[in-house]
Design a protein around this motif. Structure first.
Motif, short mmCIF file in Angstrom:
data_model
loop_
_atom_site.label_atom_id
_atom_site.label_comp_id
_atom_site.label_asym_id
_atom_site.label_seq_id
_atom_site.Cartn_x
_atom_site.Cartn_y
_atom_site.Cartn_z
N PHE A 536 2.46 0.47 -14.67
CA PHE A 536 2.33 1.64 -13.81
C PHE A 536 2.53 1.21 -12.37
CE2 PHE A 536 0.08 2.86 -17.63
CZ PHE A 536 0.49 4.17 -17.83
N LYS A 537 3.57 1.76 -11.74
CA LYS A 537 3.90 1.40 -10.36
C LYS A 537 4.30 2.65 -9.59
CE LYS A 537 5.60 -3.23 -11.56
NZ LYS A 537 6.72 -4.20 -11.45
N ALA A 538 4.00 2.63 -8.29
CA ALA A 538 4.41 3.74 -7.44
C ALA A 538 5.82 3.55 -6.88
CB ALA A 538 3.42 3.89 -6.28
N GLN A 539 6.30 2.32 -6.86
CA GLN A 539 7.59 2.02 -6.26
C GLN A 539 8.71 2.87 -6.85
OE1 GLN A 539 5.37 -0.24 -7.11
NE2 GLN A 539 5.40 -2.03 -5.79
N THR A 540 9.57 3.34 -5.98
CA THR A 540 10.78 4.13 -6.26
C THR A 540 10.47 5.56 -6.70
OG1 THR A 540 11.21 3.69 -8.63
CG2 THR A 540 11.89 2.00 -7.04
N ARG A 541 9.22 5.93 -6.77
CA ARG A 541 8.88 7.32 -7.09
C ARG A 541 9.25 8.22 -5.91
NH1 ARG A 541 7.04 8.45 -12.46
NH2 ARG A 541 6.26 6.49 -13.31
N THR A 561 4.53 7.37 6.47
CA THR A 561 4.53 5.93 6.75
C THR A 561 3.90 5.16 5.60
OG1 THR A 561 4.43 6.31 9.14
CG2 THR A 561 3.73 4.14 8.33
N ALA A 562 2.77 5.65 5.10
CA ALA A 562 2.11 4.96 3.99
C ALA A 562 2.98 4.95 2.75
CB ALA A 562 0.77 5.65 3.70
N LEU A 563 3.62 6.07 2.45
CA LEU A 563 4.48 6.14 1.27
C LEU A 563 5.66 5.19 1.39
CD1 LEU A 563 4.44 10.02 0.68
CD2 LEU A 563 3.35 8.29 -0.76
N ARG A 564 6.33 5.23 2.51
CA ARG A 564 7.51 4.38 2.70
C ARG A 564 7.15 2.90 2.71
NH1 ARG A 564 10.17 8.59 7.07
NH2 ARG A 564 11.27 9.87 5.52
N ASN A 565 5.98 2.58 3.23
CA ASN A 565 5.54 1.18 3.21
C ASN A 565 5.27 0.69 1.78
OD1 ASN A 565 5.70 0.93 5.98
ND2 ASN A 565 3.52 1.28 6.33
N ASN A 566 5.10 1.63 0.87
CA ASN A 566 4.90 1.28 -0.54
C ASN A 566 6.16 1.57 -1.37
OD1 ASN A 566 1.84 0.56 -1.32
ND2 ASN A 566 1.87 1.92 0.46
N ASP A 567 7.31 1.66 -0.70
CA ASP A 567 8.61 1.86 -1.36
C ASP A 567 8.66 3.14 -2.18
OD1 ASP A 567 9.62 -0.59 -0.35
OD2 ASP A 567 8.61 -1.67 -1.97
N GLN A 686 -3.84 6.10 0.71
CA GLN A 686 -3.86 5.00 -0.26
C GLN A 686 -4.30 5.50 -1.63
OE1 GLN A 686 -2.63 1.81 0.24
NE2 GLN A 686 -2.80 1.94 -2.00
N THR A 687 -5.28 6.39 -1.66
CA THR A 687 -5.71 6.96 -2.93
C THR A 687 -4.59 7.77 -3.56
OG1 THR A 687 -7.99 7.07 -2.13
CG2 THR A 687 -7.46 8.37 -4.08
N PHE A 688 -3.86 8.51 -2.73
CA PHE A 688 -2.72 9.30 -3.21
C PHE A 688 -1.69 8.38 -3.86
CE2 PHE A 688 1.35 11.43 -2.80
CZ PHE A 688 1.06 12.76 -3.09
N ILE A 689 -1.39 7.25 -3.25
CA ILE A 689 -0.42 6.29 -3.79
C ILE A 689 -0.93 5.69 -5.10
CG2 ILE A 689 0.69 4.05 -3.37
CD1 ILE A 689 0.73 4.94 -0.35
#
Length: 708
Positions: A536-541, A561-567, A686-689
């Motif tokens: 389970f990963k958030a990347q590329t979502r 910013t938070a989302l893009r920092n987590n790809d 962060q919780t959202f991610i």
């Protein structure tokens, strides 16, 4: 190994470069290289006169156009391809002498074609279907084609039945309906009369039948192959592709809506990921069985309707494939790519799997008519990077110019060249297996258990996967018109599970199963079957943000910013394209409006605060529909400050504001995140991610059922 072998990754690209053609900055010509002065008007006898047959340019242009289409594949017609490379993790010399599985420093070029099976070229990507996962390895020993599916078993045990299952599952011949679907009488009539299909039906109707992305699905070689090492020792093996992003699926409602909103959803997803530098990665794994253990299992290891449970035969991960380049031309590469199970290299060999044996003929045979003759191996995408030397000549579309007089063996003129190669010189030598038997049309007794692994599959699913699975049966069997076939389906699958059979019967309006003592009790479950155990990963979502004028800029900026920092990808959605301005008049570009996109194209949704902005969204039916669908599809949904009031209006039965949110308290109710009186969204973001990475919040379905 020679130094230039270290650069194998570029070998195929360099070969293809000889055939690439760019017309940028060039003058228009005919196919013969003659420059053309006009290609908009035919040559006529006077301005209003007849077209003159002398117009060679008209004839060439029209004739080529009239012959541009080739027959589509009988199955796997709709596909999409990408280039990449493969690297083995460590030498596999103890198991196989295949050279591309020896040196971890070598990058072997590959071309992969993903596909659906049943539909035509014009069908949708997201239909419920098996997915093809074919990989062409351009090795120094020649081409190796690993022809795989995203399901590890097949409908039939013997290839002689392949035309029957395809005829049954294709659109019915009287009206060519339905397209790209198994939900009709002829298919289910075939199923109940061919009960070896029971296990495959379980996979097809599970969530694996509607993958989230080509990047998020497994691949299985299905058949039992052999690895053979330099000493001639063999092992039975099965091939597996494991996506590093995990194995994830769409919901049935999403798949249907995407088929209309974006029928190219999967190919677009793959194309965009590679263009964005988010290269899909898959680990290659093998299950390995010693030859003397062939009969140590309660299933026949050569039966293509059976898996080797990973808990009994672990998957050894031996390398990784990275897809890092999109095709240059769809037709020249993806459409003309010809895969064949018989394309193997020294160190890999066949077994007596009866489905594999028959498919070795079918794959080659179908290319002859589809690609116009026996020289399809000379099409650039199919060309081996290993030199080709043999005495085969002529035929349609021959491009090689063979020198000399000799096209036969044995010969004296050319000293019997090209010469055969011994095993020590890299020549392919078939594994020496003793075969002794009477010619007979009969299946082995060990192939006759059709329900044990189907039952194991069902009992290995998580609760939410079982719910989806039963609903899939409701649609598929509910679409059957003949009540006798429906009843036969219920009786057939009562062997797998009475719970399942009763649920089918109740939904489709037939009697529950007559027998109560025929249910097969599986000897084990296999956690590897369930997608609940995946990565389970958030990347590329992809996350959508709903807003209009008057939104709070700092909230949007902090979340983006938070989302893009987590790809994670972000798209801003509003009623109109252009710009929206915040409460401080800062502009944000609107990339999508309600007409150009839909919630099914996103993995999560966020709505920022801002009173003016929320007051406007409350008037937008489309915005409310966005929220409702995001919630219904069990995706992560977040709202901050005034946006919580919008959720309370749209989802009154689900959003509770119980508790004191005046102290910047974050609430998380099954992936629905709300926070009020918040000036800082760092914890919220962060919780959202973290919730986004979970893919879905399936417990929400139970909450819906209770409230219903």
């Amino acid at each position: 190994m020679a130094n230039n072998d270290k650069n194998m990754k570029d070998a195929k690209d360099n070969q293809l470069n000889e055939y690439r053609n760019s017309s940028q900055g060039e003058k228009l010509t005919t196919n013969q290289g003659v420059r053309v002065s006009n290609t908009s008007e035919s040559l006529k006898a006077g301005e209003r006169g007849p077209t003159i047959m002398e117009d060679f340019h008209f004839r060439e242009k029209m004739t080529h156009f009239d012959h541009e289409r080739i027959p589509e594949r009988v199955v796997h017609a709709r596909g999409f391809g990408a280039h990449g490379y493969f690297q083995v993790y460590e030498s596999m010399k103890d198991y196989t002498k295949a050279k591309f599985l020896q040196d971890p420093s070598v990058k072997t070029p590959v071309f992969v074609r993903f596909s659906t099976v049943v539909g035509s070229r014009g069908s949708a990507d997201t239909v419920r279907d098996v997915r093809g996962f074919a990989t062409k390895f351009y090795t120094e020993d020649g081409n190796f084609d690993l022809v795989a599916n995203n399901m590890p078993v097949f409908f039939i045990q013997d290839a002689i039945k392949f035309p029957d299952v395809v005829h049954a599952i294709k659109p019915e011949p009287d009206n060519e309906i339905p397209q790209a679907s198994a939900a009709h009488d002829t298919f289910w009539d075939w199923v109940v009369n061919n009960r070896e299909s029971a296990h495959m039906i379980m996979w097809l109707l599970s969530d694996r039948g509607i993958p989230r992305s080509y990047r998020m699905m497994e691949g299985f070689g299905v058949h039992t192959f052999r690895f053979v090492n330099d000493q001639g020792k063999a092992h039975f093996i099965k091939f597996h592709w494991k996506p590093l992003l995990g194995v994830h699926s769409l919901t049935w409602d999403e798949s249907q809506k995407l088929a209309g909103k974006n029928p190219d959803y999967h190919r677009q997803d793959l194309w965009d990921a590679i263009n964005n530098g988010e290269y899909p990665e898959f680990e290659l794994g093998v299950q390995i069985i010693e030859e003397d253990q062939e009969f140590n299992f309660d299933f026949d290891i050569l039966d293509p309707t059976k898996i080797w449970p990973e808990e009994q035969v672990p998957v050894k991960k031996i390398g990784k494939m990275t897809l890092n380049r999109n095709q240059d031309n769809f037709f020249a590469e993806t459409e003309q790519a010809a895969f064949h199970m018989g394309n193997i290299v020294p160190g890999i060999d066949f077994t007596n799997d009866p489905l594999l044996q028959g498919r070795l003929f079918s794959y080659l045979d179908t290319q002859l008519i589809r690609l116009g003759g026996p020289n399809f191996h000379e099409i650039p995408i199919n060309r081996s990077i290993a030199p080709v030397h043999n005495n085969q000549r002529d035929g349609f579309h021959r491009t090689t110019i063979d020198l000399g007089k000799v096209a036969y063996r044995a010969n004296g003129i050319d000293n019997n060249d090209p010469a055969t190669a011994s095993g020590q010189e890299g020549g392919f030598e078939h594994y020496q297996e003793k075969v002794d038997g009477v010619k007979i049309r009969q299946r082995s007794e060990s192939f006759k258990d059709h329900y044990s692994q189907a039952a194991m599959f069902y009992h290995s699913l998580s609760d939410h996967e079982k719910r989806h699975f039963i609903k899939a049966f409701h649609f598929e069997v509910g679409s059957v018109k003949d009540p006798k076939i429906k009843q036969q389906v219920v009786e057939m699958f009562s062997n797998v599970s009475h719970e399942l059979a009763n649920a089918i019967a109740q939904s489709v309006g037939v009697q529950p199963p007559q027998s109560t003592n025929n249910e097969v009790k599986p000897k084990m479950t296999s956690p590897a079957i369930s997608q609940a155990k995946t990565n389970f990963k958030a990347q590329t979502r992809k996350v959508g943000i709903l807003l209009t004028d008057g939104f709070k800029f700092n909230e949007v900026q902090e979340m983006m910013t938070a989302l893009r920092n987590n790809d994670v990808h972000v798209e801003v959605i509003s009623k109109n394209l252009g710009q929206a301005h915040s409460d401080q008049n800062e502009p944000v570009e609107i990339k999508q409006n309600y007409s150009t996109t839909h919630s099914v194209m996103y993995d999560a949704l966020y709505i920022p605060g801002g009173k003016q902005h929320i007051d406007q969204l409350m008037k937008h039916k489309e915005a409310k529909d966005f929220i409702k669908d995001t919630f219904a599809h069990a995706k992560t949904l977040g709202a901050s400050n005034e946006a919580v009031n919008l959720l309370s209006q749209v989802l009154p039965a689900h959003i509770s504001l119980a508790g004191d949110q005046s102290n910047n308290e974050l609430f998380n109710d099954l992936g629905v995140l709300t926070i009020q009186q918040a000036s800082n969204l760092s914890d919220f973001s962060q919780t959202f991610i973290n919730e986004l990475a979970k893919h879905r919040h399936w417990e929400r379905e139970l909450k819906d059922e209770k409230q219903a």
